[in-house]
Design a protein around this motif. Structure first.
Motif, short mmCIF file in Angstrom:
data_model
loop_
_atom_site.label_atom_id
_atom_site.label_comp_id
_atom_site.label_asym_id
_atom_site.label_seq_id
_atom_site.Cartn_x
_atom_site.Cartn_y
_atom_site.Cartn_z
N UNK A 1 -11.56 6.56 4.24
CA UNK A 1 -10.89 6.89 5.51
C UNK A 1 -9.57 6.15 5.63
N UNK A 2 -9.53 4.91 5.13
CA UNK A 2 -8.28 4.14 5.14
C UNK A 2 -7.24 4.83 4.27
N UNK A 3 -7.66 5.39 3.13
CA UNK A 3 -6.72 6.10 2.25
C UNK A 3 -6.14 7.33 2.95
N UNK A 4 -6.97 8.07 3.69
CA UNK A 4 -6.49 9.23 4.44
C UNK A 4 -5.44 8.81 5.46
N UNK A 5 -5.70 7.71 6.17
CA UNK A 5 -4.75 7.21 7.16
C UNK A 5 -3.45 6.77 6.49
N UNK A 6 -3.55 6.17 5.32
CA UNK A 6 -2.35 5.74 4.58
C UNK A 6 -1.50 6.94 4.19
N UNK A 7 -2.16 8.03 3.76
CA UNK A 7 -1.40 9.24 3.41
C UNK A 7 -0.69 9.80 4.64
#
Length: 149
Positions: A78-84
């Motif tokens: 989920x953190x990766x999605x937010x980073x994108x």
């Protein structure tokens, strides 16, 4: 105009088949429309690029907070999605002032309004926002103003 740049980027992403980027750009567009509707009932006038920048800054702040919470909670996907999403949002934000530039702006404002104690912090912050609102990280500025006294 920033709004037109976002619309153009949305069409380009759709044509390229980039689903994540398209979804983020559509989200940005929806937030801007929400803000437009909100301002219809308000008597406050805001320049278009200032409005879009304000929306983008709020969205970026929300993403940064979410990343921190997801990482702390062990939800790296989920953190990766937010980073994108944050990367797409950051493309349209103006370049923020560096720490050194912020310190210089604080010193300039303090000198111009005659601020000499922590009691003047509110006036200093108000003047900083008026002069550099769109390109100033207000949380960093607040910490630097506190340190300067």
């Amino acid at each position: 105009m920033l709004r037109d740049d976002i619309k153009t980027a949305t069409v380009t992403a759709m044509k390229a088949g980039d689903k994540d980027r398209t979804a983020t750009l559509r989200l940005i567009g929806a937030k801007i429309k929400d803000r437009d509707i909100e301002l219809r009932t308000s008597s406050k006038e805001v320049a278009d690029d200032d409005l879009v920048t304000e929306v983008l800054q709020k969205m970026a702040k929300q993403r940064r907070e979410s990343i921190t919470m997801y990482v702390d909670g062990g939800r790296e996907e989920l953190a990766d999605q937010e980073r994108r999403e944050l990367a797409v949002i950051d493309e349209f934000l103006p370049q923020m002032l560096s720490e050194e530039e912020t310190k210089a702006a604080i010193a300039d404002v303090k000198a111009s309004i005659g601020a000499d104690s922590i009691k003047d912090m509110g006036r200093v912050m108000a003047e900083l926002k008026a002069r550099h609102g769109a390109v100033l990280d207000m949380s960093m500025a607040s910490a630097l103003v506190k340190q300067s006294y």
